[in-house]
Design a protein around this motif. Sequence first.
Motif, PDB file in Angstrom:
ATOM      1  N   ARG A 163       0.820  -1.215   0.000  1.00 18.35           N
ATOM      2  CA  ARG A 163       0.000   0.000   0.000  1.00 18.35           C
ATOM      3  C   ARG A 163       0.852   1.262   0.000  1.00 18.35           C
ATOM      4  N   PHE A 164       2.093   1.145   0.482  1.00 15.60           N
ATOM      5  CA  PHE A 164       2.988   2.285   0.572  1.00 15.60           C
ATOM      6  C   PHE A 164       4.158   2.177  -0.404  1.00 15.60           C
ATOM      7  N   ALA A 165       4.096   1.243  -1.325  1.00 14.79           N
ATOM      8  CA  ALA A 165       5.228   0.977  -2.214  1.00 14.79           C
ATOM      9  C   ALA A 165       5.613   2.178  -3.067  1.00 14.79           C
ATOM     10  N   ASP A 166       4.644   3.049  -3.366  1.00  9.55           N
ATOM     11  CA  ASP A 166       4.925   4.182  -4.258  1.00  9.55           C
ATOM     12  C   ASP A 166       5.051   5.507  -3.514  1.00  9.55           C
ATOM     13  N   LEU A 167       5.320   5.469  -2.217  1.00 10.04           N
ATOM     14  CA  LEU A 167       5.520   6.717  -1.473  1.00 10.04           C
ATOM     15  C   LEU A 167       6.686   7.505  -2.076  1.00 10.04           C
ATOM     16  N   GLU A 168       6.475   8.786  -2.278  1.00  4.90           N
ATOM     17  CA  GLU A 168       7.523   9.654  -2.818  1.00  4.90           C
ATOM     18  C   GLU A 168       7.626  10.919  -1.965  1.00  4.90           C
ATOM     19  N   PRO A 169       8.301  10.836  -0.837  1.00  2.00           N
ATOM     20  CA  PRO A 169       8.396  11.999   0.052  1.00  2.00           C
ATOM     21  C   PRO A 169       9.106  13.180  -0.600  1.00  2.00           C
ATOM     22  N   LYS A 170       8.695  14.378  -0.224  1.00  2.00           N
ATOM     23  CA  LYS A 170       9.401  15.598  -0.625  1.00  2.00           C
ATOM     24  C   LYS A 170      10.457  15.867   0.441  1.00  2.00           C
ATOM     25  N   GLU A 171      11.658  16.231   0.023  1.00  2.00           N
ATOM     26  CA  GLU A 171      12.782  16.389   0.930  1.00  2.00           C
ATOM     27  C   GLU A 171      13.256  17.835   1.020  1.00  2.00           C
ATOM     28  N   SER A 172      13.683  18.220   2.216  1.00  2.00           N
ATOM     29  CA  SER A 172      14.374  19.493   2.424  1.00  2.00           C
ATOM     30  C   SER A 172      15.333  19.292   3.601  1.00  2.00           C
ATOM     31  N   TRP A 173      16.251  20.237   3.779  1.00  4.57           N
ATOM     32  CA  TRP A 173      17.297  20.077   4.776  1.00  4.57           C
ATOM     33  C   TRP A 173      17.294  21.239   5.763  1.00  4.57           C
ATOM     34  N   SER A 174      17.754  20.967   6.968  1.00  6.16           N
ATOM     35  CA  SER A 174      17.857  22.006   7.981  1.00  6.16           C
ATOM     36  C   SER A 174      19.044  21.712   8.905  1.00  6.16           C
ATOM     37  N   ASP A 175      19.431  22.724   9.668  1.00  5.07           N
ATOM     38  CA  ASP A 175      20.549  22.566  10.597  1.00  5.07           C
ATOM     39  C   ASP A 175      20.148  21.809  11.858  1.00  5.07           C
TER      40      ASP A 175
END
Length: 257
Positions: free
Chosen positions: A68-80
């Motif tokens: 059910r979660f095989a196609d998860l595509e999280p959006k990524e960002s970075w922080s300190d």
Amino acid sequence: MTSVLNISCYKFVPLPDAAELRERLHAQAVAAGLKGTILLAEEGINFFLAGTAEAVRGLVDGMRVDERFADLEPKESWSDTVPFRKMLVKVKREIIRMDHPTIRPAQGRAPSVDPATLHRWLEQGHDDAGREVVTLDTRNAFEVDAGTFADAIDWRIAKFTEFPDAFRAHKAELQDKTVVSFCTGGIRCEKAAILMREEGLEHVYQLEGGILKYFEHTDGAHYHGGCFVFDERTVLAPDLSAQPSAKAGDEDASASS
């Protein structure tokens, strides 16, 4: 050094075992040292998480074992730093409350437009069929105040449950136009687009992945200001860097999209 990976993701998919998933995901997230919020409901999952890249991506890889979660595509960002104070996993009636039970995205999504296409439409001033394109902000008023698309429609709603009535009051103004609904990460504009189509508006699309994906895949043109997020970073610039301003919302709201 920006060493903390932040991800946001949602999926509408039937989860009759939401309570069981809560226990498992909470244990896995805590063991991995992650912080953030995971919301589960019968209609799907919505989450914002932060931690080391290895831990964050490892948890998502583990989730993908479930088909059910095989196609998860999280959006990524970075922080300190980690922008959450604790790890919360909750089971709720809806992963984003609309109080409109006939809207079931898992049974069929509204058509979407990818960021590059919306960027091109806004550049040329019309869609590929020559219709006028308008952007419709489905977020709460205080979020809109942090930034939005140029000339976006903003009905000054205080909470998402007000959207259906606001749409009905303004529906006539949207006829014969191509309407692109948008929000932070896609979840609210997806429900909004389904509602508008079900109530007779023909040319409606959701912005795939919301503002955050637009920032990730374009130069941010036609968007003014930043994007409010429900964590301690508060506002993200088009390059996805943090621009702290007003006080962020509480962590119960941190997985709003």
